[in-house]
Scaffold this motif. Structure first.
Motif, PDB file in Angstrom:
ATOM      1  N   LEU A 194       0.836  -1.203   0.000  1.00  0.00           N
ATOM      2  CA  LEU A 194       0.000   0.000   0.000  1.00  0.00           C
ATOM      3  C   LEU A 194       0.872   1.255   0.000  1.00  0.00           C
ATOM      4  O   LEU A 194       0.603   2.219  -0.715  1.00  0.00           O
ATOM      5  N   ASN A 195       1.940   1.246   0.828  1.00  0.00           N
ATOM      6  CA  ASN A 195       2.819   2.417   0.911  1.00  0.00           C
ATOM      7  C   ASN A 195       3.423   2.734  -0.446  1.00  0.00           C
ATOM      8  O   ASN A 195       3.514   3.896  -0.841  1.00  0.00           O
ATOM      9  N   LEU A 196       3.839   1.704  -1.143  1.00  0.00           N
ATOM     10  CA  LEU A 196       4.467   1.910  -2.451  1.00  0.00           C
ATOM     11  C   LEU A 196       3.459   2.508  -3.440  1.00  0.00           C
ATOM     12  O   LEU A 196       3.748   3.479  -4.136  1.00  0.00           O
ATOM     13  N   ARG A 197       2.249   1.939  -3.464  1.00  0.00           N
ATOM     14  CA  ARG A 197       1.211   2.466  -4.359  1.00  0.00           C
ATOM     15  C   ARG A 197       0.889   3.914  -4.033  1.00  0.00           C
ATOM     16  O   ARG A 197       0.798   4.755  -4.909  1.00  0.00           O
ATOM     17  N   GLU A 198       0.701   4.167  -2.724  1.00  0.00           N
ATOM     18  CA  GLU A 198       0.253   5.496  -2.337  1.00  0.00           C
ATOM     19  C   GLU A 198       1.355   6.531  -2.512  1.00  0.00           C
ATOM     20  O   GLU A 198       1.077   7.704  -2.780  1.00  0.00           O
ATOM     21  N   SER A 199       2.627   6.117  -2.391  1.00  0.00           N
ATOM     22  CA  SER A 199       3.692   7.117  -2.512  1.00  0.00           C
ATOM     23  C   SER A 199       4.006   7.445  -3.970  1.00  0.00           C
ATOM     24  O   SER A 199       4.759   8.365  -4.260  1.00  0.00           O
ATOM     25  N   LEU A 200       3.384   6.700  -4.912  1.00  0.00           N
ATOM     26  CA  LEU A 200       3.588   7.027  -6.328  1.00  0.00           C
ATOM     27  C   LEU A 200       3.088   8.435  -6.641  1.00  0.00           C
ATOM     28  O   LEU A 200       3.625   9.118  -7.517  1.00  0.00           O
ATOM     29  N   ILE A 201       2.056   8.875  -5.917  1.00  0.00           N
ATOM     30  CA  ILE A 201       1.463  10.166  -6.233  1.00  0.00           C
ATOM     31  C   ILE A 201       1.977  11.297  -5.344  1.00  0.00           C
ATOM     32  O   ILE A 201       1.614  12.451  -5.517  1.00  0.00           O
ATOM     33  N   LEU A 202       2.845  10.950  -4.364  1.00  0.00           N
ATOM     34  CA  LEU A 202       3.286  11.977  -3.419  1.00  0.00           C
ATOM     35  C   LEU A 202       4.000  13.133  -4.107  1.00  0.00           C
ATOM     36  O   LEU A 202       3.925  14.280  -3.665  1.00  0.00           O
TER      37      LEU A 202
END
Ligand SMILES: Nc1ncnc2c1ncn2[C@@H]1O[C@H](COP(=O)(O)OP(=O)(O)OP(=O)(O)O)[C@@H](O)[C@H]1O
Ligand SMILES: [Mg+2]
Lengths: 252, 260
Positions: A194-202
């Motif tokens: 989840l962290n990897l997916r969510e940090s794609l847009i950071l």
């Protein structure tokens, strides 16, 4: 069935009312939807062919996203171990785990992107605010998972160690931990995904990672480059999922 | 002879239960004795043993274990707990840990808290654990994970853990309920024999009167939370055991009643 009896009728009525209310008060004009067709076609037209010259940016951006996810997960694990213990009914009294659980629910309620924006304001641009934001945001879920893992173990071995004269921390280590270890491994891998997916847009809010390039290229109308980065992101998400499915199967 | 267990007018009800699990229970066990608790399901055997182990609070009466009174409202101090060993009805082993680790767990109360937490048993601890394994006939299983063992092997690990604790009082809750008759005999011989050679007192519950007769010097019969007899093994007669396990008669107001 879910929608049966009076409760079912009431629920259906509520859903219908919510949909009607949304249409009535939102500026939904079908004429705009109809005229969008050619513009979307134009948009896609400009995305093709994707520009392959941005490979270097893709590499740099994905490596940074990966680092944000790894360090963010590490930070979340470090925070979640004590918080998970303090949120478990096996280890502490209700006077402790109730407020801690409320705090975790509160953390979970704050969207990651909002935390990231606040962190960019606090520590400046780059991957650091991204790491802090991911660590903070992920702790809300991970500490809850750890607490559930502690509370989900079989009680009998804990009673046996208590009977032998072992204190609470010793019981945690020798009766609870061996039972919960596979669950913790699975939960942590899941949260990392989840962290990897969510940090794609950071990167869109300046908190580091590959999202920065998508935002930059879209703003400067370089849709062919944005398309390449988007494809890279999609490939990454699929790869992460495949790796995690394989990994998680080992911890059952 | 000194007293290992002394219980006087004990009464206890589980939280939420509308009748007591133990009522007017009084008995004593001398140091070094082997005593069996007999009684049908729900008689209160597990409850009584857990209470003597210091795991139940909120009872009334007087209970003293190994010369020290138990506090009805709080668990005994952890320094005293290793002296009372418990063999659990369902083993209570850590399934994903090795046999040796489980047996060493019995020593945790004997180590300093720091050593226990760091997981560094002394040579002495290891020696005692290995001796317990050998006494239980499972020295060759030391490195096996418990979840790969049979029921009988687990039973032996549970007893080895209790012995490694070096208890002066061994409380065993139906230690042979999961075993075939031959293994049941072997395990009870092991348990009471180990207690005798170590000079420890043994109090075990069972559903099998013939086994209790063979391995206990005294037999206490329980039913509905009360003691119905307490006799030396030689004086136990078949009528008393038959009465102990007699079917529950028609309960007034419920279901069918015998027509007189
Ligand atoms: N945790 C509990 N909460 C409420 N009631 C309980 C609890 N544990 C046991 N009881 C009740 O206390 C009574 C005595 O139970 P106990 O387990 O001591 O019986 P037992 O003699 O060990 O039976 P068995 O031979 O089946 O193991 C029973 O009526 C049981 O339903
Ligand atoms: Mg029982």
């Amino acid at each position: 069935m879910a929608f049966r009896g009076f409760g079912g009728i009431a629920t259906s009525g509520l859903i219908a009312a919510a949909i009607l209310w949304s249409f009535a008060t939102t500026d939904v004009e079908f004429s705009r939807l109809l005229s969008a067709g050619p513009r979307i076609a134009d948009f896609f037209g400009r995305m093709f062919p994707p520009d392959p010259t941005v490979m270097a940016e893709i590499k740099k951006g994905s490596a940074e996203t990966l680092r944000i996810a790894i360090l963010g997960t590490l930070g979340a694990v470090i925070l979640s171990v004590p918080l998970g213990i303090l949120a478990s009914e096996t280890m502490v009294s209700p006077a402790v785990f109730r407020p801690i659980r409320t705090l975790l629910a509160f953390i979970r309620a704050i969207p990651l992107i909002l935390v990231a924006m606040l962190m960019v304001g606090a520590v400046g641009l780059g991957p650091l605010p991204g790491i802090i934001a991911v660590a903070f945001h992920a702790t809300g879920m991970l500490a809850k998972f750890y607490a559930e893992a502690i509370d989900g173990v079989s009680r009998a071995p804990i009673a046996a160690l208590e009977s032998a004269g072992a204190g609470p921390l010793v019981r945690l280590r020798y009766a609870i931990w061996p039972q919960m270890a596979p669950v913790v491994a699975r939960d942590t891998i899941f949260r990392f995904e989840l962290n990897l997916r969510e940090s794609l847009i950071l990167g869109i809010v300046g908190a580091g990672g590959i999202g920065f390039y998508i935002q930059t290229y879209v703003r400067s109308f370089q849709y062919d480059k944005a398309a390449s980065v988007t494809i890279a992101v999609v490939v990454m998400v699929i790869a992460i999922e495949a790796i995690n499915v394989a990994l998680r199967r080992r911890f059952t | 002879m000194s007293t290992a267990v002394e219980v006087d007018d004990l009464r206890f009800a589980h939280t939420g239960a509308d009748f007591p699990a133990l009522e007017r229970v009084s008995f004593r066990v001398s140091a070094g004795e082997s005593v069996a608790l007999l009684g049908p399901s729900g008689a209160g055997k597990t409850t009584l043993l857990a209470l003597l182990d210091g795991r139940l609070q909120g009872w009334s009466g007087r209970v003293s274990v190994l010369g020290a009174p138990l506090d009805p409202d709080r668990p005994p101090p952890s320094a005293r707990r290793p002296d009372t060993g418990f063999v659990f009805q369902e083993f209570a082993l850590v399934e994903r840990s090795s046999v040796l680790r489980n047996v060493l767990n019995g020593r945790l109360g004997r180590m300093s808290p720091l050593r226990a937490l760091l997981g560094s048993p002394t040579k002495h601890d290891l020696e005692i654990a290995r001796t317990a394994l050998a006494d239980c006939g499972i020295a060759d299983l030391a490195e096996r994970r418990v979840d790969s063992l049979s029921g009988g092997q687990r039973q032996r690990v549970a007893i080895a853990r209790c012995l490694a604790q070096e208890p002066r009082l061994i409380l065993a809750d139906e230690p042979v309920s999961n075993l075939d008759p031959a293994h049941a005999c072997e395990i009870l011989a092991l348990l009471t024999g180990a207690a005798r050679t170590r000079g420890a007192t043994a109090l075990f519950s069972s559903h099998q009167p013939d086994l209790a007769r063979r391995f206990a010097q005294r037999i206490i019969g329980m039913r509905d939370g009360r003691i119905v007899f307490d006799v030396p093994t030689s004086e136990l007669n078949d009528d008393a055991t038959a009465e102990l396990y007699r079917e529950v008669g028609p309960i007034p107001g419920i279901g069918l009643r015998a027509v007189s």
